[in-house]
Design a protein around this motif. Structure first.
Motif, mmCIF file in Angstrom:
data_model
loop_
_atom_site.group_PDB
_atom_site.id
_atom_site.type_symbol
_atom_site.label_atom_id
_atom_site.label_comp_id
_atom_site.label_asym_id
_atom_site.label_seq_id
_atom_site.Cartn_x
_atom_site.Cartn_y
_atom_site.Cartn_z
ATOM 1 N N LEU A 242 46.990 -2.398 -54.796
ATOM 2 C CA LEU A 242 46.158 -3.539 -55.167
ATOM 3 C C LEU A 242 46.992 -4.712 -55.670
ATOM 4 O O LEU A 242 48.130 -4.533 -56.108
ATOM 5 N N LYS A 243 46.374 -5.887 -55.634
ATOM 6 C CA LYS A 243 46.985 -7.068 -56.229
ATOM 7 C C LYS A 243 46.684 -7.087 -57.729
ATOM 8 O O LYS A 243 45.656 -6.568 -58.167
ATOM 9 N N GLU B 294 36.824 -2.754 -58.466
ATOM 10 C CA GLU B 294 37.550 -2.355 -57.265
ATOM 11 C C GLU B 294 38.743 -1.471 -57.631
ATOM 12 O O GLU B 294 39.127 -0.586 -56.862
ATOM 13 N N VAL B 295 39.316 -1.693 -58.803
ATOM 14 C CA VAL B 295 40.388 -0.814 -59.292
ATOM 15 C C VAL B 295 39.836 0.603 -59.458
ATOM 16 O O VAL B 295 40.447 1.582 -59.010
ATOM 17 N N LYS B 296 38.682 0.722 -60.084
ATOM 18 C CA LYS B 296 38.062 2.035 -60.305
ATOM 19 C C LYS B 296 37.723 2.710 -58.979
ATOM 20 O O LYS B 296 37.965 3.904 -58.802
ATOM 21 N N ARG B 297 37.138 1.920 -58.059
ATOM 22 C CA ARG B 297 36.749 2.495 -56.765
ATOM 23 C C ARG B 297 37.974 2.999 -56.017
ATOM 24 O O ARG B 297 37.959 4.095 -55.440
ATOM 25 N N THR B 298 39.046 2.205 -56.031
ATOM 26 C CA THR B 298 40.274 2.594 -55.338
ATOM 27 C C THR B 298 40.916 3.810 -55.998
ATOM 28 O O THR B 298 41.398 4.710 -55.309
ATOM 29 N N ILE C 88 46.918 0.208 -66.270
ATOM 30 C CA ILE C 88 45.959 -0.884 -66.043
ATOM 31 C C ILE C 88 44.889 -0.874 -67.139
ATOM 32 O O ILE C 88 44.540 -1.918 -67.708
ATOM 33 N N ASN C 89 44.369 0.329 -67.434
ATOM 34 C CA ASN C 89 43.340 0.429 -68.480
ATOM 35 C C ASN C 89 43.870 -0.022 -69.836
ATOM 36 O O ASN C 89 43.185 -0.710 -70.597
ATOM 37 N N ASP C 90 45.104 0.364 -70.140
ATOM 38 C CA ASP C 90 45.726 -0.044 -71.427
ATOM 39 C C ASP C 90 45.861 -1.561 -71.487
ATOM 40 O O ASP C 90 45.640 -2.160 -72.559
ATOM 41 N N SER C 91 46.196 -2.165 -70.383
ATOM 42 C CA SER C 91 46.368 -3.622 -70.391
ATOM 43 C C SER C 91 45.059 -4.352 -70.609
ATOM 44 O O SER C 91 45.030 -5.482 -71.090
ATOM 45 N N LEU C 92 43.954 -3.676 -70.261
ATOM 46 C CA LEU C 92 42.624 -4.264 -70.418
ATOM 47 C C LEU C 92 41.916 -3.766 -71.679
ATOM 48 O O LEU C 92 40.746 -4.056 -71.909
ATOM 49 N N ASN C 93 42.668 -2.955 -72.469
ATOM 50 C CA ASN C 93 42.135 -2.364 -73.708
ATOM 51 C C ASN C 93 40.895 -1.518 -73.443
ATOM 52 O O ASN C 93 39.912 -1.572 -74.201
ATOM 53 N N LEU C 94 40.953 -0.723 -72.375
ATOM 54 C CA LEU C 94 39.820 0.145 -72.026
ATOM 55 C C LEU C 94 40.089 1.591 -72.432
ATOM 56 O O LEU C 94 41.217 2.002 -72.536
#
Length: 250
Positions: free
Chosen positions: A194-195, A202-206, A244-250
């Protein structure tokens, strides 16, 4: 007296017939106008729906992309573009907020509402939008393939892949993760194909798709080498997803 009554009766009959024909033909004209307008709106919405799916992998509805989409819709709708010119942007913004855009249904809708030449032009524009931001990553390419499988002939499918192959970007291996936090995040997106600015849904789906494709349980009874490869790949995917989740604080 009788003559006057006959004349009056003829006048009344003529007036009644006039209004009867007026309402019949007026109604038919209105129904035809309404059906034509609905067809134009459906053509625009089908096109915008597929454009938005690709935008979700780029998340950048910039003026250049906006102009490309409006020019396409104008070419498809012709002088009826006036019916949809003011709703294209609204539809894009609305769909960008939706979590799930059914790729398969929207592709089949394109086949139903768009002529073949318009579907070919649409696919070309989808590729042109995809390359606006860096290149075409694997997950995005898979989506483009799904759309092409349902909208264009095999010859055009192959032609587009050959024409845009110079923009294809391969999956990245997690062993090359950078020590720099910002670059490490870019690498994490690349592991998922992904970009960096891909919409989170779309991250989750992928992620789910790749985990299914590479889940070790699928290869327990098969080739041992393939099993080891699946174990390593699923670990890479999980690490990338966590970054990715850490970067989004998820």
């Amino acid at each position: 007296m009788d003559i006057l009554l006959l004349i009056l009766n003829d006048i009344v009959s003529s007036v009644v017939m006039f209004f009867l024909y007026f309402f019949i033909y007026g109604g038919l004209f209105y129904l035809g106008y309404k059906a034509e307008k609905e067809l134009i709106i459906n053509k625009a919405k089908v096109s915008v729906g597929l454009f938005t799916i690709i935008l979700k992998y780029n998340c950048d509805y910039n003026p250049k992309v906006k102009a490309l989409i409006h020019n396409y819709v104008k070419s498809v709708c012709g002088d009826k573009y006036k019916y949809v010119s003011n709703v294209v942007d609204e539809e894009v913004m609305l769909l960008l907020k939706k979590r799930n855009l059914n790729i398969h249904k929207r592709s089949f809708d394109a086949r139903e509402f768009l002529e073949y030449k318009d579907r070919v032009a649409l696919v070309k524009l989808l590729f042109d939008i995809a390359i606006q931001n860096e290149g075409i990553y694997p997950a995005e390419l898979e989506v483009l393939k799904i759309i092409m499988e349902r909208t264009v002939k095999q010859s055009d499918y192959d032609r587009f892949l050959d024409e845009y192959k110079k923009y294809f970007i391969e999956y990245k291996n997690s062993s090359t993760f950078s020590s720099s936090p910002s670059q490490r995040l870019i690498d994490a997106y690349a592991v998922l194909g992904l970009k960096p600015n891909t919409a989170y849904e779309e991250v989750k789906r992928t992620y789910r798709y790749l985990m299914f494709q590479n889940h070790p349980d699928r290869f327990e009874k098969g080739d041992k080498g393939r099993l080891e490869e699946a174990v390593a790949k699923s670990k890479e995917i999980n690490i990338a997803y966590e970054i990715i989740n850490d970067s989004l604080n998820l």
